[in-house]
Design an enzyme around this catalytic site. Structure first.
Site, PDB file in Angstrom:
ATOM      1  N   MET A   1       0.874  -0.973   0.074  1.00 46.66           N
ATOM      2  CA  MET A   1       0.115   0.108   0.072  1.00 46.66           C
ATOM      3  C   MET A   1       0.933   1.146   0.072  1.00 46.66           C
ATOM      4  SD  MET A   1      -3.409  -0.883   2.007  1.00 46.66           S
ATOM      5  CE  MET A   1      -2.726  -0.532   3.600  1.00 46.66           C
TER       6      MET A   1
ATOM      7  N   ALA B   1       4.037   3.865   0.994  1.00 45.10           N
ATOM      8  CA  ALA B   1       4.894   4.175   2.207  1.00 45.10           C
ATOM      9  C   ALA B   1       5.917   3.067   2.419  1.00 45.10           C
ATOM     10  CB  ALA B   1       3.952   4.397   3.471  1.00 45.10           C
ATOM     11  N   LEU B   2       6.643   2.892   1.223  1.00 41.67           N
ATOM     12  CA  LEU B   2       7.884   2.021   1.362  1.00 41.67           C
ATOM     13  C   LEU B   2       9.022   2.094   2.582  1.00 41.67           C
ATOM     14  CD1 LEU B   2       8.030   1.203  -2.609  1.00 41.67           C
ATOM     15  CD2 LEU B   2       6.467   0.067  -0.918  1.00 41.67           C
TER      16      LEU B   2
ATOM     17  N   GLY C   1      11.026  -2.768   5.174  1.00 37.43           N
ATOM     18  CA  GLY C   1      10.521  -4.256   5.435  1.00 37.43           C
ATOM     19  C   GLY C   1      10.023  -4.485   3.916  1.00 37.43           C
ATOM     20  N   HIS C   2       9.375  -3.546   3.090  1.00 40.10           N
ATOM     21  CA  HIS C   2       9.173  -3.874   1.730  1.00 40.10           C
ATOM     22  C   HIS C   2      10.303  -4.199   0.911  1.00 40.10           C
ATOM     23  CE1 HIS C   2       5.727  -0.907   3.054  1.00 40.10           C
ATOM     24  NE2 HIS C   2       5.187  -1.940   2.596  1.00 40.10           N
TER      25      HIS C   2
ATOM     26  N   GLN D   1       5.972 -11.361   7.338  1.00 42.79           N
ATOM     27  CA  GLN D   1       5.414 -12.197   8.625  1.00 42.79           C
ATOM     28  C   GLN D   1       5.031 -11.396   9.673  1.00 42.79           C
ATOM     29  OE1 GLN D   1       4.753 -15.295   8.620  1.00 42.79           O
ATOM     30  NE2 GLN D   1       4.448 -15.679  10.739  1.00 42.79           N
ATOM     31  N   LYS D   2       5.158  -9.993   9.593  1.00 42.24           N
ATOM     32  CA  LYS D   2       4.705  -9.286  10.738  1.00 42.24           C
ATOM     33  C   LYS D   2       3.236  -9.053  10.547  1.00 42.24           C
ATOM     34  CE  LYS D   2       4.250  -4.248  11.656  1.00 42.24           C
ATOM     35  NZ  LYS D   2       2.798  -4.261  11.103  1.00 42.24           N
TER      36      LYS D   2
ATOM     37  N   SER E   1       6.762  -0.305   9.820  1.00 38.06           N
ATOM     38  CA  SER E   1       5.507  -0.351   9.699  1.00 38.06           C
ATOM     39  C   SER E   1       5.338   1.121   9.156  1.00 38.06           C
ATOM     40  CB  SER E   1       4.454  -0.656  10.989  1.00 38.06           C
ATOM     41  OG  SER E   1       3.402   0.156  10.660  1.00 38.06           O
TER      42      SER E   1
ATOM     43  N   ARG F   1       2.801   2.804   9.414  1.00 37.32           N
ATOM     44  CA  ARG F   1       2.149   3.455  10.574  1.00 37.32           C
ATOM     45  C   ARG F   1       2.951   4.233  11.769  1.00 37.32           C
ATOM     46  NH1 ARG F   1      -3.475   2.403  10.718  1.00 37.32           N
ATOM     47  NH2 ARG F   1      -3.881   0.589   9.066  1.00 37.32           N
TER      48      ARG F   1
HETATM   49  O1  PAF Z   1      -0.192  -5.766   3.735  1.00 40.41           O
HETATM   50  C1  PAF Z   1      -0.492  -4.970   2.965  1.00 40.41           C
HETATM   51  O2  PAF Z   1       0.142  -3.768   2.699  1.00 40.41           O
HETATM   52  C2  PAF Z   1      -2.039  -4.904   2.361  1.00 40.41           C
HETATM   53  O3  PAF Z   1      -2.853  -5.250   3.228  1.00 40.41           O
HETATM   54  C3  PAF Z   1      -2.109  -5.641   0.919  1.00 40.41           C
HETATM   55  C4  PAF Z   1      -1.289  -7.046   1.138  1.00 40.41           C
HETATM   56  C5  PAF Z   1      -0.884  -4.827  -0.083  1.00 40.41           C
HETATM   57  C6  PAF Z   1      -3.403  -5.786   0.544  1.00 40.41           C
HETATM   58  O4  PAF Z   1      -3.908  -4.407   0.347  1.00 40.41           O
END
Ligand code: PAF
Length: 257
Positions: free
Chosen positions: A28, A30-31, A34-35, A146-147, A183, A185
């Site tokens: 979603m 906001a990389l 973790g991404h 896994q978070k 996160s 957030r």
């Molecule tokens: O984990 C997330 O960022 C979201 O839940 C996902 C898997 C991209 C689905 O919108």
């Protein structure tokens, strides 16, 4: 790196890739690091790496939470390009949910507890958007953190139940040196809240729900739940509120403590 905004566009871009391994990293935006660990894993295993950037309205029950979700597409695209992503799929909400949309996927049992109980409809939104992303991109392998252990459990069930022809890889949670799980957030925490939030990894490190709850409550952190969840692997999972920010985290109960 090519950015596709429509389903037709991404399908066309992926047409020449049908005989090679396609990896998908759904996000979603906001990389953060973790991404990037998911992208690195995808890069290592797949010939083509697709990253989706879509703040999925269907998985938010609170409009304030949806509106406040951090969005910075320009920076996300720069980070994705630097990380070696080949294709970004960044659709609009109306591309994913066209007028008249009314088809939903529900993973009834796993999706109803913990996060599902506190955020009704959350996993219906996650399962639906992920299934749609899977049918659009047709990845061989999908990468999740896994978070979000319950999200992983829900999606594993969905893949098995609907006999989807893809593999799911769950990558370890990436943490800051002080233990806080990364996160999107975390951006919302003030510096004093950031200190308070450290009670969460400390509590989980006890691997004991009662001791963990006592530790969180004595730190003044609001507990939505802290429970052992029978996922694969079993985890101690928690959701807490630090100020107005809701954080989730978990630890495997199979690792050595
Ligand atoms: O984990 C997330 O960022 C979201 O839940 C996902 C898997 C991209 C689905 O919108």
């Amino acid at each position: 790196m090519r950015v596709c905004r429509t389903i037709t566009d991404i399908r066309t871009a992926l047409e020449p890739c049908r005989d090679i391994t396609v990896g998908l990293v759904p996000t979603m935006g906001a990389l953060h690091a973790g991404h990037l660990s998911l992208v690195a894993a995808a890069r290592a295993e797949c010939s083509v790496v697709v990253l989706s950037l879509f703040v999925n309205p269907a998985q938010f029950s609170d409009p304030g939470d949806l509106n406040g979700y951090p969005r910075d597409e320009k920076s996300d695209l720069a980070i994705a390009a630097e990380a070696g992503v080949d294709l970004v799929f960044a659709p609009s909400a109306s591309e994913m949910y066209p007028p008249g949309f009314q088809t939903w996927v529900e993973v009834t049992e796993i999706g109803a507890r913990l996060e599902g109980e506190h955020r009704p409809g959350h996993f219906r939104g996650v399962a639906t958007v992920c299934l749609k992303l899977f049918t659009i991109v047709r990845p061989d392998i999908v990468f999740f953190g896994q978070k979000d252990a319950q999200q992983v459990a829900v999606l594993r069930r969905l893949i098995a139940d609907l006999a989807l022809d893809l593999e799911l890889r769950a990558l370890p949670t990436v943490r800051d040196p002080d233990g806080l799980a990364l996160s999107s957030r975390n951006e919302r925490l003030s510096s004093s809240e950031r200190v308070l939030a450290l009670a969460l990894p400390r509590a989980l490190a006890t691997r004991d729900p009662e001791r963990a709850r006592a530790l969180l409550e004595s730190a003044g952190v609001g507990v939505d739940y802290i429970e052992i969840a029978p996922f694969d692997p079993p985890v101690l999972a928690a959701a807490v509120r630090v100020g107005t920010t809701r954080l989730i985290d978990n630890v495997s109960l199979e690792e050595d403590s």
